[in-house]
Design an enzyme around this catalytic site. Structure first.
Site, PDB file in Angstrom:
ATOM      1  N   HIS A  56       0.829  -1.206   0.000  1.00 26.32           N
ATOM      2  CA  HIS A  56       0.000   0.000   0.000  1.00 26.32           C
ATOM      3  C   HIS A  56       0.867   1.261   0.000  1.00 26.32           C
ATOM      4  CE1 HIS A  56      -2.766   3.127   1.118  1.00 26.32           C
ATOM      5  NE2 HIS A  56      -2.168   3.307   2.278  1.00 26.32           N
ATOM      6  N   HIS A  80       4.197   7.249   4.721  1.00 25.58           N
ATOM      7  CA  HIS A  80       3.032   7.939   5.280  1.00 25.58           C
ATOM      8  C   HIS A  80       2.302   7.201   6.379  1.00 25.58           C
ATOM      9  CE1 HIS A  80       0.443   5.577   2.511  1.00 25.58           C
ATOM     10  NE2 HIS A  80      -0.520   5.852   3.378  1.00 25.58           N
ATOM     11  N   GLU A  84       1.572   5.893  12.288  1.00 26.08           N
ATOM     12  CA  GLU A  84       0.291   5.372  12.749  1.00 26.08           C
ATOM     13  C   GLU A  84       0.328   3.860  12.904  1.00 26.08           C
ATOM     14  OE1 GLU A  84      -2.050   7.257  13.602  1.00 26.08           O
ATOM     15  OE2 GLU A  84      -3.972   6.217  13.425  1.00 26.08           O
ATOM     16  N   ASP A  85       0.903   3.186  11.943  1.00 28.18           N
ATOM     17  CA  ASP A  85       0.737   1.736  11.876  1.00 28.18           C
ATOM     18  C   ASP A  85       2.003   0.941  12.155  1.00 28.18           C
ATOM     19  OD1 ASP A  85      -2.007   1.905  11.169  1.00 28.18           O
ATOM     20  OD2 ASP A  85      -1.423   2.475   9.137  1.00 28.18           O
ATOM     21  N   ASP A 146      -2.640   8.188  -1.436  1.00 32.48           N
ATOM     22  CA  ASP A 146      -3.005   7.193  -0.417  1.00 32.48           C
ATOM     23  C   ASP A 146      -4.456   6.742  -0.635  1.00 32.48           C
ATOM     24  OD1 ASP A 146      -3.288   5.831   2.097  1.00 32.48           O
ATOM     25  OD2 ASP A 146      -3.975   7.695   3.038  1.00 32.48           O
ATOM     26  N   ASP A 267     -18.831  13.856 -26.953  1.00 33.38           N
ATOM     27  CA  ASP A 267     -17.432  13.720 -26.526  1.00 33.38           C
ATOM     28  C   ASP A 267     -17.167  12.442 -25.733  1.00 33.38           C
ATOM     29  OD1 ASP A 267     -18.829  14.418 -24.299  1.00 33.38           O
ATOM     30  OD2 ASP A 267     -17.297  15.795 -23.522  1.00 33.38           O
TER      31      ASP A 267
END
Ligand code: MN
Length: 496
Positions: A56, A80, A84-85, A146, A267
């Site tokens: 990810h 990123h 947090e993880d 993300d 279009d």
């Protein structure tokens, strides 16, 4: 011996995007360092899809690299989720990568802290946070990449969560992407959420689209060859010719406007012609009108008159050889990049890459975002605020994930009074980001502030008047002290 198969997330897949003159060796080594750290930090973690969690963050970074954003942004993108993880502290991250990259990661992490508590409130909270993060538009690029990867794998989530995230993307991400001129992000954000929010309508539109593509495919291929040949005859070497298919949601909206009559939408498929400069754009238009008969009233010069989000191109609709109708779009490479990546495209060029300038530019965009989203109360209020005033505001979280905006320098006492007068009056202590702190500590944007109260507390502390920043808190403290004095007098008099 055959070499072992490379994993999809091998560094070489990322380095292909950054092996060009836009990136220095130093840039590449920062990105590699971030790659190694993220890979180690997320080791053993898996996503709901069953793949390693690192995939990810890798794909997030890959999207940023494909936009050719500066190395710091790509590095922050791959990192990123480590705060947090994974087991990495801000200090550690800052030690390895400096405060610029660590700061971006921190901001993305904070943006993720907004919690869902009813759609309306949530949307408002999230918009506020986006605005707060607007101090640094690079954070929005990371958040977009993300979220885009999350949308690509959204099928794996339970339905309720899918719907919630899709609404969020449709109501917040897509309009902001549009305002920033990021056409590709807007189109994909809308299509991914459309699929989950209105599956029936999505499938209907998609089917229509596929039929059209099948029908017009051969004519399109022929036109592409004819156009390229004809341009060469006039000494115009087209840099790129490609067919573009309308995004599903965009077609769906258009069909609604035309009573679902697909014949009126010209279009759906368009031929895009990219040439070297503006002069060639106009020359190309002339040549094409010599080849095919244009439909009257359908020539649009968005070069001389760009769309409000900055979009530039020449559009014309013509009858092709077999009588079918074809839209042609002519633009330069710069216009093309700007149309796909919008404000992000400007960030590719180092010479213009001065934080101050970018901030001003971004702030201009921001006023436009405000105008666009002004059905929301908060945005209307913002409209009345001057932007420079706004820059002096901070955004603080409650432990429930609600966001409160306060003036810069505000303290936990200001925060307490913003929540409720009663809470302010009974405040005894505070925790900032889970740590006990003094009541006069200056809060920072993104801080989570928790207020501890004593139900039996009679009145606020008069000393608080020395440090509170908001008029509201000051007035309420004085109020409470006055009332208390009065009732004290009253009780003394009653006693007599
Ligand atoms: Mn993420």
């Amino acid at each position: 011996m055959a070499s072992a198969l490379k994993s999809k997330t091998d560094f070489s897949f990322l380095s292909t995007s950054i092996n060009n003159e836009r990136y220095s060796n130093e840039d590449r080594s920062i990105i590699k360092k971030a790659y190694d750290l993220a890979k180690k930090a997320h080791k053993g973690q898996t996503r709901l899809t069953g793949e390693p969690y690192f995939n990810h963050t890798f794909y997030t970074a890959l999207k940023l690299a494909d936009m050719q954003l500066p190395a710091e942004v790509i590095a922050a993108g791959i990192l990123h989720d480590v705060l947090e993880d994974a087991d990495i502290s801000y200090e550690e991250l800052e030690g390895h990568f400096g405060s610029d990259i660590a700061g971006m990661v921190n901001s993305v992490t904070k943006l993720g802290h907004v919690q869902y508590r009813g759609m309306e409130r949530y949307v408002e909270n999230l918009r506020k946070m986006f605005i707060a993060m607007a101090q640094d538009v690079r954070v929005i690029f990371i958040k977009f990449a993300d979220r885009m990867h999350n949308m690509e794998t959204l099928y794996v989530l339970p339905e309720a969560k899918r719907t919630r995230i899709s609404k969020e993307v449709m109501e917040i991400y897509a309009p902001i992407a549009n305002r920033l001129g990021m056409g590709e992000y807007r189109g994909l954000f809308e299509d991914y959420s459309f699929k989950y929010l209105q599956p029936k309508e999505y499938n209907w539109t998609k089917h229509l689209l596929e039929q059209r593509v099948k029908k017009f495919g051969p004519a399109m291929n022929k036109a592409m060859q004819d156009v390229e040949r004809e341009l060469l005859k006039h000494n115009i070497k087209s840099i790129n010719l490609h067919g573009r298919i309308k995004y599903c949601h965009s077609l769906y909206k258009k069909l609604k406007r035309y009573n679902n009559d697909i014949k009126k939408v010209y279009d759906i498929v368009a031929l895009r012609i990219i040439v070297s400069d503006v002069t060639e754009c106009y020359a190309t238009l002339g040549i094409l009108h010599g080849m095919y008969t244009p439909l009257s009233g359908r020539i649009k010069d968005y070069i001389a008159q760009p769309k409000p989000n900055g979009y530039q191109s020449l559009h014309t609709t013509v009858f092709s050889d077999d009588g079918s109708i074809l839209e042609l779009q002519i633009r330069t490479t710069e216009m093309h990049e700007a149309a796909e990546y919008g404000i992000a495209a400007h960030w590719r060029y180092k010479e213009g890459y001065k934080i101050r300038e970018k901030k001003v530019q971004w702030m201009e965009e921001l006023t436009k975002v405000q105008r666009e989203l002004k059905e929301n109360d908060f945005m209307e209020r913002l409209d009345e605020l001057k932007l420079d005033m706004f820059q002096d505001r901070i955004f603080v979280f409650s432990p429930d994930g609600d966001v409160f905006d306060l003036p810069a320098g505000a303290t936990p006492v200001d925060f307490a009074y913003t929540i409720h007068t009663d809470i302010g009056n009974k405040t005894t202590a505070t925790k900032i980001n889970h740590q006990i702190a003094n009541l006069d500590t200056e809060l920072k944007s993104g801080d989570m502030c928790e207020i501890m109260i004593d139900k039996n507390r009679k009145q606020p502390n008069a000393d608080w008047l020395k440090f509170v920043k908001t008029h509201h808190a000051r007035a309420k403290i004085k109020d409470a002290l006055r009332k208390n004095k009065k009732s004290l007098l009253q009780s003394l008099m009653n006693r007599r």
